[in-house]
Scaffold this motif. Sequence first.
Motif, PDB file in Angstrom:
ATOM      1  N   SER A  95       0.826  -1.213   0.000  1.00  0.00           N
ATOM      2  CA  SER A  95       0.000   0.000   0.000  1.00  0.00           C
ATOM      3  C   SER A  95       0.852   1.251   0.000  1.00  0.00           C
ATOM      4  CB  SER A  95      -0.943   0.005   1.204  1.00  0.00           C
ATOM      5  OG  SER A  95      -0.216  -0.215   2.389  1.00  0.00           O
ATOM      6  N   THR A  96       2.146   1.102   0.297  1.00  0.00           N
ATOM      7  CA  THR A  96       3.031   2.268   0.287  1.00  0.00           C
ATOM      8  C   THR A  96       3.664   2.508  -1.071  1.00  0.00           C
ATOM      9  OG1 THR A  96       4.877   0.917   1.036  1.00  0.00           O
ATOM     10  CG2 THR A  96       3.576   2.023   2.726  1.00  0.00           C
ATOM     11  N   ASN A  97       3.454   1.651  -2.026  1.00  0.00           N
ATOM     12  CA  ASN A  97       4.099   1.846  -3.334  1.00  0.00           C
ATOM     13  C   ASN A  97       3.101   1.876  -4.477  1.00  0.00           C
ATOM     14  OD1 ASN A  97       3.479  -0.841  -3.485  1.00  0.00           O
ATOM     15  ND2 ASN A  97       5.535  -1.528  -4.027  1.00  0.00           N
ATOM     16  N   ALA A  98       1.932   2.415  -4.191  1.00  0.00           N
ATOM     17  CA  ALA A  98       0.953   2.732  -5.218  1.00  0.00           C
ATOM     18  C   ALA A  98       0.555   1.550  -6.084  1.00  0.00           C
ATOM     19  CB  ALA A  98       1.474   3.863  -6.101  1.00  0.00           C
ATOM     20  N   GLY A  99       0.532   0.358  -5.507  1.00  0.00           N
ATOM     21  CA  GLY A  99       0.059  -0.784  -6.268  1.00  0.00           C
ATOM     22  C   GLY A  99       1.038  -1.336  -7.268  1.00  0.00           C
ATOM     23  N   LYS A 100       2.237  -0.759  -7.333  1.00  0.00           N
ATOM     24  CA  LYS A 100       3.252  -1.298  -8.240  1.00  0.00           C
ATOM     25  C   LYS A 100       3.522  -2.745  -7.864  1.00  0.00           C
ATOM     26  CE  LYS A 100       7.561  -0.559  -7.382  1.00  0.00           C
ATOM     27  NZ  LYS A 100       8.823   0.156  -7.125  1.00  0.00           N
ATOM     28  N   SER A 101       3.407  -3.639  -8.803  1.00  0.00           N
ATOM     29  CA  SER A 101       3.529  -5.055  -8.510  1.00  0.00           C
ATOM     30  C   SER A 101       4.908  -5.586  -8.835  1.00  0.00           C
ATOM     31  CB  SER A 101       2.485  -5.847  -9.303  1.00  0.00           C
ATOM     32  OG  SER A 101       1.182  -5.577  -8.837  1.00  0.00           O
ATOM     33  N   THR A 102       5.398  -6.448  -7.953  1.00  0.00           N
ATOM     34  CA  THR A 102       6.643  -7.180  -8.181  1.00  0.00           C
ATOM     35  C   THR A 102       6.271  -8.614  -8.480  1.00  0.00           C
ATOM     36  OG1 THR A 102       7.840  -5.729  -6.665  1.00  0.00           O
ATOM     37  CG2 THR A 102       8.849  -7.844  -7.200  1.00  0.00           C
TER      38      THR A 102
ATOM     39  N   LEU B  46       8.499  -0.730 -14.995  1.00  0.00           N
ATOM     40  CA  LEU B  46       9.272   0.348 -15.607  1.00  0.00           C
ATOM     41  C   LEU B  46       8.850   1.713 -15.068  1.00  0.00           C
ATOM     42  CD1 LEU B  46       9.409  -0.731 -19.373  1.00  0.00           C
ATOM     43  CD2 LEU B  46      11.200  -0.954 -17.625  1.00  0.00           C
ATOM     44  N   THR B  47       7.544   2.004 -15.142  1.00  0.00           N
ATOM     45  CA  THR B  47       7.063   3.312 -14.735  1.00  0.00           C
ATOM     46  C   THR B  47       5.554   3.260 -14.568  1.00  0.00           C
ATOM     47  OG1 THR B  47       7.118   5.698 -15.252  1.00  0.00           O
ATOM     48  CG2 THR B  47       6.709   4.191 -17.090  1.00  0.00           C
ATOM     49  N   TYR B  48       4.998   4.253 -13.848  1.00  0.00           N
ATOM     50  CA  TYR B  48       3.541   4.323 -13.777  1.00  0.00           C
ATOM     51  C   TYR B  48       3.061   5.760 -13.700  1.00  0.00           C
ATOM     52  CZ  TYR B  48       2.279   5.497  -8.910  1.00  0.00           C
ATOM     53  OH  TYR B  48       2.037   6.146  -7.728  1.00  0.00           O
ATOM     54  N   PHE B  49       1.824   5.942 -14.115  1.00  0.00           N
ATOM     55  CA  PHE B  49       1.158   7.238 -14.137  1.00  0.00           C
ATOM     56  C   PHE B  49      -0.089   7.181 -13.257  1.00  0.00           C
ATOM     57  CE2 PHE B  49       3.321   9.385 -17.645  1.00  0.00           C
ATOM     58  CZ  PHE B  49       3.940   8.323 -18.265  1.00  0.00           C
ATOM     59  N   GLN B  50      -0.326   8.261 -12.568  1.00  0.00           N
ATOM     60  CA  GLN B  50      -1.594   8.508 -11.892  1.00  0.00           C
ATOM     61  C   GLN B  50      -2.205   9.664 -12.677  1.00  0.00           C
ATOM     62  OE1 GLN B  50      -2.672   7.017  -8.870  1.00  0.00           O
ATOM     63  NE2 GLN B  50      -4.515   8.220  -8.567  1.00  0.00           N
ATOM     64  N   ASN B  51      -3.252   9.353 -13.417  1.00  0.00           N
ATOM     65  CA  ASN B  51      -3.789  10.315 -14.396  1.00  0.00           C
ATOM     66  C   ASN B  51      -2.654  10.718 -15.349  1.00  0.00           C
ATOM     67  OD1 ASN B  51      -6.459  10.294 -13.258  1.00  0.00           O
ATOM     68  ND2 ASN B  51      -5.612  11.480 -11.552  1.00  0.00           N
ATOM     69  N   GLU B  52      -2.364  12.003 -15.483  1.00  0.00           N
ATOM     70  CA  GLU B  52      -1.321  12.387 -16.440  1.00  0.00           C
ATOM     71  C   GLU B  52       0.057  12.504 -15.803  1.00  0.00           C
ATOM     72  OE1 GLU B  52      -3.837  14.203 -15.538  1.00  0.00           O
ATOM     73  OE2 GLU B  52      -3.156  16.172 -14.854  1.00  0.00           O
ATOM     74  N   ALA B  53       0.142  12.361 -14.499  1.00  0.00           N
ATOM     75  CA  ALA B  53       1.411  12.549 -13.798  1.00  0.00           C
ATOM     76  C   ALA B  53       2.202  11.244 -13.729  1.00  0.00           C
ATOM     77  CB  ALA B  53       1.138  13.078 -12.396  1.00  0.00           C
ATOM     78  N   GLN B  54       3.451  11.328 -14.155  1.00  0.00           N
ATOM     79  CA  GLN B  54       4.341  10.171 -14.042  1.00  0.00           C
ATOM     80  C   GLN B  54       4.957  10.194 -12.652  1.00  0.00           C
ATOM     81  OE1 GLN B  54       7.575  10.073 -16.907  1.00  0.00           O
ATOM     82  NE2 GLN B  54       7.853   7.879 -16.695  1.00  0.00           N
ATOM     83  N   LEU B  55       4.583   9.240 -11.810  1.00  0.00           N
ATOM     84  CA  LEU B  55       4.928   9.311 -10.398  1.00  0.00           C
ATOM     85  C   LEU B  55       6.138   8.479 -10.005  1.00  0.00           C
ATOM     86  CD1 LEU B  55       1.427   9.429  -8.662  1.00  0.00           C
ATOM     87  CD2 LEU B  55       2.897  11.293  -9.460  1.00  0.00           C
ATOM     88  N   GLU B  56       6.490   7.510 -10.801  1.00  0.00           N
ATOM     89  CA  GLU B  56       7.642   6.695 -10.429  1.00  0.00           C
ATOM     90  C   GLU B  56       8.266   6.092 -11.668  1.00  0.00           C
ATOM     91  OE1 GLU B  56       6.899   3.884  -7.318  1.00  0.00           O
ATOM     92  OE2 GLU B  56       8.878   2.960  -7.486  1.00  0.00           O
ATOM     93  N   LYS B  57       9.585   6.027 -11.656  1.00  0.00           N
ATOM     94  CA  LYS B  57      10.346   5.420 -12.743  1.00  0.00           C
ATOM     95  C   LYS B  57      11.345   4.454 -12.150  1.00  0.00           C
ATOM     96  CE  LYS B  57      12.025   8.250 -15.831  1.00  0.00           C
ATOM     97  NZ  LYS B  57      12.636   9.437 -16.460  1.00  0.00           N
ATOM     98  N   SER B  58      11.405   3.274 -12.717  1.00  0.00           N
ATOM     99  CA  SER B  58      12.369   2.278 -12.266  1.00  0.00           C
ATOM    100  C   SER B  58      13.768   2.655 -12.745  1.00  0.00           C
ATOM    101  CB  SER B  58      11.983   0.916 -12.833  1.00  0.00           C
ATOM    102  OG  SER B  58      13.052   0.009 -12.755  1.00  0.00           O
TER     103      SER B  58
END
Lengths: 113, 117
Positions: A95-102, B46-58
């Motif tokens: 829940s702390t990593n926005a649902g990013k799955s490993t 690799l990466t994810y977006f919440q709406n149009e914002a790219q919030l994290e990149k591997s």
Amino acid sequence: DQQVKQNSPSLSVQEGRISILNCDYTNSMFDYFLWYKKYPAEGPTFLISISSIKDKNEDGRFTVFLNKSAKHLSLHIVPSQPGDSAVYFCAASGSTNAGKSTFGDGTTLTVKP
Amino acid sequence: DTGVSQNPRHKITKRGQNVTFRCDPISEHNRLYWYRQTLGQGPEFLTYFQNEAQLEKSRLLSDRFSAERPKGSFSTLEIQRTEQGDSAMYLCASSLDLAGGPSDTQYFGPGTRLTVL
């Protein structure tokens, strides 16, 4: 450092018997676990999930068991059918990593008629 | 609901060329993810977006990779100056993030298989 491991690359069972697929994880921050099924040339398809507040979740022929103390989960398919033959991926998220799955590396299940 | 779609399904390119992939998520989903999968392995984030914002990149996403999601709808993943090591299946997934709800389940597209010669 692989945080989600599926130690059995393959599993073969007879139609009608139980299939048990195993998955181990190392990150204690994971609190949501999923199983996906993947056929060749397709993306993974969601199968079943379990939250860390539960130890069992059932959906038809599919049951997922979670043992938090052992950091282990398993997927039971009973009875197994030839159409279940696919690659099964275990995945975990927190829940702390926005649902990013490993994901684990998958187990190829073959159900023989 | 037509599910997540990805185009093209297959792409063969020569080393050094640029490629762009497109992902159309499930319409009401506010999160969009890109994963890469190589043979015998599970998908890698690799990466994810919440709406149009790219919030994290591997850290897997080198400077040659860029992703966008204009207007929070479809997304594109561009790879510049492709290398043979970029050959993989590129998967897109989308999910609906419900504030205060459980972790969201991701729904995957069929993937784009990239081959770099």
